[in-house]
Scaffold this motif. Structure first.
Motif, short mmCIF file in Angstrom:
data_model
loop_
_atom_site.label_atom_id
_atom_site.label_comp_id
_atom_site.label_asym_id
_atom_site.label_seq_id
_atom_site.Cartn_x
_atom_site.Cartn_y
_atom_site.Cartn_z
N TYR A 145 -1.07 8.30 2.54
CA TYR A 145 -2.10 8.66 1.57
C TYR A 145 -3.44 8.05 1.95
O TYR A 145 -4.48 8.70 1.90
N LYS A 168 -2.17 15.79 0.48
CA LYS A 168 -2.46 14.76 -0.54
C LYS A 168 -1.70 15.06 -1.83
O LYS A 168 -1.06 14.18 -2.41
N ARG A 169 -1.74 16.31 -2.27
CA ARG A 169 -1.06 16.70 -3.50
C ARG A 169 0.46 16.54 -3.39
O ARG A 169 1.13 16.22 -4.37
N GLU A 172 1.35 12.95 -4.09
CA GLU A 172 1.21 12.68 -5.53
C GLU A 172 2.38 13.25 -6.31
O GLU A 172 2.89 12.62 -7.25
N LYS A 173 2.83 14.44 -5.91
CA LYS A 173 3.97 15.07 -6.58
C LYS A 173 5.24 14.26 -6.34
O LYS A 173 6.06 14.08 -7.25
N ILE A 208 -2.56 5.89 -4.99
CA ILE A 208 -2.12 7.28 -5.15
C ILE A 208 -2.42 7.75 -6.57
O ILE A 208 -2.86 8.89 -6.79
N ILE A 209 -2.20 6.88 -7.54
CA ILE A 209 -2.47 7.24 -8.93
C ILE A 209 -3.98 7.41 -9.14
O ILE A 209 -4.44 8.40 -9.70
N HIS A 212 -5.60 10.50 -7.31
CA HIS A 212 -5.07 11.85 -7.54
C HIS A 212 -6.05 12.70 -8.36
O HIS A 212 -5.91 13.91 -8.46
N TYR A 213 -7.09 12.04 -8.90
CA TYR A 213 -8.14 12.78 -9.60
C TYR A 213 -9.19 13.33 -8.64
O TYR A 213 -10.09 14.04 -9.05
N LEU A 229 0.93 12.63 -15.03
CA LEU A 229 0.99 11.24 -14.58
C LEU A 229 0.37 10.31 -15.61
O LEU A 229 0.90 9.24 -15.91
#
Length: 356
Positions: A145, A168-169, A172-173, A208-209, A212-213, A229
């Motif tokens: 990441y 990237k997504r 996050e998933k 990562i959290i 993710h935006y 999340l």
């Protein structure tokens, strides 16, 4: 008889749920009282409130155990201090955490010191072995990441940028799926995260959290009202598994913004608390109260404690290290609408004073 039994079981479950929620709210209140007592050097009172809080929550936050440990040392309650130290050791902080922190030097002369160090060594190894596969995957995810986020994107074409954003997504998933499968990955599951051997820090998956935006395809950091999340972490917060201050750092989420204390900013030699949520301090305070968070005034008291005691041994209130201003900058009396003066910065000289 069966119907009565079922009804009793349902009633028991409902009561248990209510008690858990009530206990979590009271835990936050007791921790707040303990922290406020610390700011006044009232360690006996702080000790009492930590006792009550830990009776409500059998898996307290690491920073709260750490603060209670320091209080016990200040009160010369060595037996209690070792109990808290063992609690931290069982969560994988490691032996250097105790050996290198000056605040624990007093315990080295006590009979239980060598046993504590062995415990810390063994527990760190145990946690790493038991969670080897999970920790390895988390480390790979975090590394991949970070590489994605460090990729220069200005010269990438639309397709390359889309592929990068999809990668990237996907990470996050995977993290969200991991949470849904095994629950929030608290230190009680994967051990403590430690920096420089002595600092209890945010979990390895925090970036990562937080990021993710960020949408690479549109090159925008977007604000959203609600997301899966964010909802998951809000539930974890209500269960006492994660600190609200952590949520403020990692979530760009309307619910968090409405509950969080307005931003702490600096201008010249002054700290300000600023409200950018289009609501009054009283409105923010009421929402915080309903969510079991401390009043804004208490938060500001903890901020002041950190400002005037920059090298204190506690972890309470906002971290001011990232907000150190350039003292030789002209102060603006009221830098933004909705800002309130907190205090002047000790030892700071305003550039306007230098001219006189």
């Amino acid at each position: 008889m069966n119907r009565v039994t079922v009804l009793l079981c349902l009633l028991t479950i409902l009561v248990a749920i209510q008690v858990k929620g009530f206990g979590a709210e009271n835990y936050n209140q007791e921790i707040n009282m303990a922290e406020l007592a610390v700011t006044k050097a009232d360690y006996r009172n702080a000790d009492v409130h930590f006792d009550i809080a830990f009776a409500l929550n059998k898996q307290p936050l690491l920073k709260d155990i750490e603060n209670a440990l320091v209080v016990s040392i200040y009160l010369n309650k060595n037996e209690k201090a070792f109990k808290y130290a063992y609690d931290l050791a069982s969560l994988g902080v490691g032996a250097p955490y105790f050996e290198k922190k000056f605040i624990y030097a007093k315990l080295k002369a006590e009979p239980g010191w060598n046993s504590l160090i062995r415990k810390a060594q063994n527990e760190k190894l145990r946690i790493e072995n038991v969670n080897f596969a999970l920790l390895s995957e988390l480390k790979r995810m975090a590394l991949d990441y970070d590489k994605i986020m460090a990729t220069p994107i200005l010269n990438l074409g639309p397709e390359s940028l889309k592929d990068l954003n999809n990668s990237k997504r996907e990470i996050e998933k995977r993290l969200l799926n991991m949470f849904n499968e095994v629950g929030y990955l608290s230190p009680y599951k994967i051990g403590a995260s430690i920096e420089h051997d002595t600092v209890i820090t945010d979990p390895i998956f925090s970036n990562i959290i937080k990021m993710h935006y960020c949408d690479l395809a549109s090159r925008q950091f977007y604000f959203i009202d609600q997301d899966a999340l964010g909802d998951f972490l809000l539930v974890a917060n209500s269960q006492g598994l994660v600190d609200f201050a952590y949520l403020q750092k990692v979530l760009t989420n309307k619910k968090i913004q409405e509950l969080g204390l307005p931003s702490i900013v600096t201008s010249g030699c002054f700290y300000y608390a600023c409200n950018f949520n289009n609501q009054s301090f009283d409105q923010t305070n009421e929402k915080r109260r309903k969510s079991g968070l401390e009043p804004i005034g208490d938060y500001v008291e903890k901020l002041k404690f950190n400002i005037f005691n920059p090298y204190n041994a506690f972890s309470i209130g906002p971290d001011i290290n990232s907000r150190r201003p350039n003292c030789f900058v002209s102060a603006v009396p009221n830098p933004f609408p909705g800002c309130q003066l907190v205090c002047a910065i000790p030892g700071c000289t305003d550039s306007r004073e230098l001219k006189n």
